[in-house]
Design a protein around this motif. Structure first.
Motif, mmCIF file in Angstrom:
data_model
loop_
_atom_site.group_PDB
_atom_site.id
_atom_site.type_symbol
_atom_site.label_atom_id
_atom_site.label_comp_id
_atom_site.label_asym_id
_atom_site.label_seq_id
_atom_site.Cartn_x
_atom_site.Cartn_y
_atom_site.Cartn_z
ATOM 1 N N TYR A 48 0.819 -1.201 0.000
ATOM 2 C CA TYR A 48 0.000 0.000 0.000
ATOM 3 C C TYR A 48 0.856 1.255 0.000
ATOM 4 O O TYR A 48 2.048 1.218 0.311
ATOM 5 N N THR A 49 0.218 2.354 -0.327
ATOM 6 C CA THR A 49 0.849 3.665 -0.277
ATOM 7 C C THR A 49 -0.209 4.657 0.200
ATOM 8 O O THR A 49 -1.408 4.411 0.057
ATOM 9 N N CYS A 98 5.245 10.522 9.934
ATOM 10 C CA CYS A 98 5.782 9.662 8.880
ATOM 11 C C CYS A 98 7.203 9.205 9.245
ATOM 12 O O CYS A 98 8.111 10.024 9.362
ATOM 13 N N PRO A 99 7.401 7.885 9.409
ATOM 14 C CA PRO A 99 8.712 7.394 9.833
ATOM 15 C C PRO A 99 9.799 7.497 8.766
ATOM 16 O O PRO A 99 10.976 7.384 9.086
ATOM 17 N N CYS A 110 7.100 6.350 0.277
ATOM 18 C CA CYS A 110 6.067 5.860 1.197
ATOM 19 C C CYS A 110 6.154 4.340 1.351
ATOM 20 O O CYS A 110 6.254 3.614 0.362
ATOM 21 N N ILE A 111 6.083 3.874 2.609
ATOM 22 C CA ILE A 111 6.128 2.433 2.872
ATOM 23 C C ILE A 111 4.751 1.861 3.188
ATOM 24 O O ILE A 111 4.611 0.680 3.461
ATOM 25 N N GLY A 112 3.719 2.706 3.173
ATOM 26 C CA GLY A 112 2.348 2.241 3.360
ATOM 27 C C GLY A 112 2.008 1.800 4.767
ATOM 28 O O GLY A 112 1.130 0.961 4.953
ATOM 29 N N CYS A 113 2.649 2.378 5.777
ATOM 30 C CA CYS A 113 2.416 1.954 7.154
ATOM 31 C C CYS A 113 1.093 2.457 7.722
ATOM 32 O O CYS A 113 0.558 1.872 8.662
ATOM 33 N N GLY A 114 0.548 3.560 7.200
ATOM 34 C CA GLY A 114 -0.737 4.076 7.648
ATOM 35 C C GLY A 114 -0.696 5.018 8.833
ATOM 36 O O GLY A 114 -1.739 5.449 9.305
ATOM 37 N N ALA A 115 0.489 5.354 9.319
ATOM 38 C CA ALA A 115 0.582 6.268 10.461
ATOM 39 C C ALA A 115 -0.044 7.618 10.133
ATOM 40 O O ALA A 115 -0.730 8.213 10.962
ATOM 41 N N LEU A 132 -5.108 4.936 2.604
ATOM 42 C CA LEU A 132 -4.177 4.008 1.969
ATOM 43 C C LEU A 132 -4.820 3.430 0.719
ATOM 44 O O LEU A 132 -6.025 3.216 0.672
#
Length: 66
Positions: free
Chosen positions: A2-3, A21-22, A41-46, A58
């Motif tokens: 996801y992104t 955003c990490p 973007c790693i798609g973590c959803g934070a 996402l």
């Protein structure tokens, strides 16, 4: 995978997503609107979890948002 996607018609530019955003994939654009660097973007959803306007969501990588 996801992104994150930011609906720029809803974003108010509060910047809450930027701080969470990490990987630093979100930046403030002119006009106080946030945008996601899709390549980072790693798609973590934070970012989506903190958006009080629900402007961030996402999506599957490679899908099209209309």
């Amino acid at each position: 995978m996801y992104t994150a996607y930011i609906d720029q018609t809803v974003c108010v530019g509060c910047g809450a997503c930027i701080g969470l955003c990490p990987v630093g994939a979100i930046r403030m654009m002119p006009g106080w609107i946030c945008a996601v660097r899709q390549d980072a973007c790693i798609g973590c959803g934070a970012c989506a979890a903190v958006c009080h306007k629900k402007a961030v969501r996402l999506q599957e990588k490679g899908s099209y948002i209309s």
